[in-house]
Design an enzyme around this catalytic site. Structure first.
Site, PDB file in Angstrom:
ATOM      1  N   SER A 251      55.674 -12.722  21.902  1.00  0.00           N
ATOM      2  CA  SER A 251      56.447 -13.902  22.250  1.00  0.00           C
ATOM      3  C   SER A 251      55.548 -15.079  22.648  1.00  0.00           C
ATOM      4  O   SER A 251      54.639 -15.408  21.904  1.00  0.00           O
ATOM      5  CB  SER A 251      57.431 -13.524  23.358  1.00  0.00           C
ATOM      6  N   LYS A 255      52.143 -16.363  20.685  1.00  0.00           N
ATOM      7  CA  LYS A 255      51.650 -17.701  20.327  1.00  0.00           C
ATOM      8  C   LYS A 255      50.210 -17.821  20.847  1.00  0.00           C
ATOM      9  O   LYS A 255      49.315 -18.331  20.182  1.00  0.00           O
ATOM     10  CB  LYS A 255      52.524 -18.788  20.985  1.00  0.00           C
ATOM     11  N   TRP A 342      66.258 -16.047  17.109  1.00  0.00           N
ATOM     12  CA  TRP A 342      65.693 -17.192  17.841  1.00  0.00           C
ATOM     13  C   TRP A 342      64.248 -17.456  17.383  1.00  0.00           C
ATOM     14  O   TRP A 342      63.797 -18.592  17.310  1.00  0.00           O
ATOM     15  CB  TRP A 342      65.755 -16.857  19.333  1.00  0.00           C
ATOM     16  N   HIS A 392      64.166  -8.713  20.482  1.00  0.00           N
ATOM     17  CA  HIS A 392      62.934  -9.356  20.940  1.00  0.00           C
ATOM     18  C   HIS A 392      62.220  -8.457  21.951  1.00  0.00           C
ATOM     19  O   HIS A 392      62.590  -8.414  23.123  1.00  0.00           O
ATOM     20  CB  HIS A 392      63.340 -10.681  21.587  1.00  0.00           C
TER      21      HIS A 392
HETATM   22  C1  GCU Z   1      61.764 -18.099  25.163  1.00  0.00           C
HETATM   23  C2  GCU Z   1      61.128 -19.147  24.284  1.00  0.00           C
HETATM   24  C3  GCU Z   1      60.297 -18.516  23.165  1.00  0.00           C
HETATM   25  C4  GCU Z   1      59.351 -17.502  23.722  1.00  0.00           C
HETATM   26  C5  GCU Z   1      60.114 -16.509  24.570  1.00  0.00           C
HETATM   27  C6  GCU Z   1      59.246 -15.475  25.271  1.00  0.00           C
HETATM   28  O1  GCU Z   1      62.759 -17.438  24.453  1.00  0.00           O
HETATM   29  O2  GCU Z   1      62.131 -19.981  23.787  1.00  0.00           O
HETATM   30  O3  GCU Z   1      59.569 -19.521  22.474  1.00  0.00           O
HETATM   31  O4  GCU Z   1      58.634 -16.880  22.700  1.00  0.00           O
HETATM   32  O5  GCU Z   1      60.799 -17.186  25.594  1.00  0.00           O
HETATM   33  O6  GCU Z   1      58.099 -15.740  25.601  1.00  0.00           O
HETATM   34  O7  GCU Z   1      59.783 -14.382  25.534  1.00  0.00           O
END
Ligand code: GCU
Length: 414
Positions: A251, A255, A342, A392
């Site tokens: 997540s 990144k 998402w 997720h």
């Molecule tokens: C939120 C956010 C995402 C990210 C996520 C996470 O959902 O919008 O961009 O990847 O958190 O870090 O779990």
């Protein structure tokens, strides 16, 4: 305090493939001034630097200077951890500058049946003690996000969160497969809040400065910087094969792993688990989370310059496939989850597909076609991809694939 750019942002995510806008994918092998990049030499001399520069100045932000580790200290170790299978080490990495101090702790498990272990390195969300049910793991006393079910209140971790994320870390599976694991609580480098007075950012301020400049680092680049400092440590730890360190993240930390892999070529492989918008997913698809939405919900993650692409993705001269291409020719694994819309699974897949031409320049195999593989049917090449059932998260299935890919592509012992 809060910054004024975090205004209210009306947002309904699009999950309808037929409403994905038409857009042109920038060819990673044509430079910004229109020259075709025909070989790895030109890629490395011309195109890679200009892409890196674009992402540094406009997306994640530049690191404003250098800061070396002041000292590191093994604060705990035991050669008989996990029923004798592993050597556990907890190492404090300390930074001192102008009267300021910051430290983060690396928790390591190394397989006892290997002299120098290849290693997965990744941040965790809930403290080192959350990744494994092991009473000896130290509990960080830095800022933590409150979470009732994990017993976190007043922004402090407690015993209650010990082992709560063990299913997502699979420490025994990793050790049994001949890999080490090194993990760090990400909040120790920079607490995940919309402010810039704590964490590592202030170490680089000039007198009176209160936040990074518009082209300087947000939290993701700060976390990526921390992974590079962890690598500085790992390079001189004789229990580790530093030429085989695979950076992993889920997540927002996925990144982070991608940006760390792009900026630091010492990482031998990179895993993006459900990294989504601002990670592996193509921004121009505007499917699920978008650039405008992410900059509004998390104004501290990216460089302030990234705001100019809010509701303006078409202006991006390169999309996130350019970020993935920066990792070439090193092995890259992009993973999605079916219900994690998402994060735009198809956008994550397509970015890996569009980065493939750069891998091919090096004679490596990437994603062969625009056709997505079936769920739970991993496509394992130097660029690997899977979409699994579920949401997720990081699961045992994910780790099984990462290990198989690492065996074949990084360690080459299959
Ligand atoms: C939120 C956010 C995402 C990210 C996520 C996470 O959902 O919008 O961009 O990847 O958190 O870090 O779990």
């Amino acid at each position: 305090f809060h910054f004024c750019y975090a205004q209210q942002f009306e947002f309904t995510p699009n999950y309808d493939e037929s409403k994905v806008p038409q857009f042109k994918i920038t060819n990673p092998l044509i430079s910004f001034n229109g020259r075709k990049i025909k070989n790895t030499k030109r890629w490395e001399k011309v195109r890679r630097p200009e892409l890196l520069n674009f992402f540094a100045n406009n997306v994640y932000g530049k690191v404003p200077g250098e800061l070396e580790i002041s000292k590191w200290e093994v604060v705990e170790e035991n050669a008989n951890a996990l029923n004798g299978k592993a050597h556990r080490k907890q190492v404090d990495i300390v930074f001192n500058k102008d009267g300021k101090t910051l430290f983060f702790n690396i928790l390591m498990y190394l397989p006892n049946n290997k002299e120098k272990a290849p290693l997965f390195l990744g941040y965790n969300f809930y403290g080192n003690h959350a990744v494994c049910q092991d009473v000896k793991i130290r509990i960080p006393d830095t800022w933590a996000r409150n979470n009732e079910s994990y017993g976190i209140s007043n922004n402090q971790f407690t015993e209650k969160s010990r082992g709560v994320r063990k299913d997502s870390w699979q420490v025994e599976k990793i050790i049994d497969s001949g890999y080490g694991l090194a993990t760090i609580y990400y909040g120790e480098i920079d607490p995940d809040n919309n402010d810039f007075y704590n964490g590592i950012h202030p170490f680089f301020y000039v007198d009176g400065q209160q936040r990074p400049a518009a082209n300087e680092w947000g939290a993701i680049a700060a976390w990526a910087w921390g992974l590079s400092r962890a690598m500085d440590y790992l390079e001189q730890d004789s229990d580790v094969d530093a030429t085989k360190v695979i950076v992993f993240g889920h997540s927002r930390l996925g990144k982070t792993a991608l940006w760390a892999g792009a900026t630091d070529e010492r990482f031998a492989g990179v895993i993006s688990n459900n990294s989504g918008c601002g990670g592996a997913a193509l921004s121009k698809r505007q499917y699920g989370e978008t650039v405008g939405r992410i900059n509004n919900a998390f104004p501290h993650w990216f460089a302030r310059n990234f705001i100019s692409y809010n509701k303006n993705e078409k202006a991006l001269p390169i999309d996130q496939h350019g970020l993935l291409a920066l990792i070439a020719p090193r092995p890259l694994y992009v993973a999605s989850a079916e219900d994690d819309r998402w994060a735009d699974p198809r956008g994550e897949f397509l970015a890996a597909y569009y980065a493939t031409s750069v891998y091919e320049l090096y004679g490596k195999k990437g994603i062969p076609s625009e056709e997505m593989p079936q769920v739970n049917q991993p496509l394992i090449n130097t660029v690997a991809y899977h979409i699994r059932t579920g949401g997720h998260d990081v699961t045992a299935f994910d780790w099984e694939q990462y290990i198989k890919w690492a065996d074949e592509q990084v360690v080459k012992n299959f």
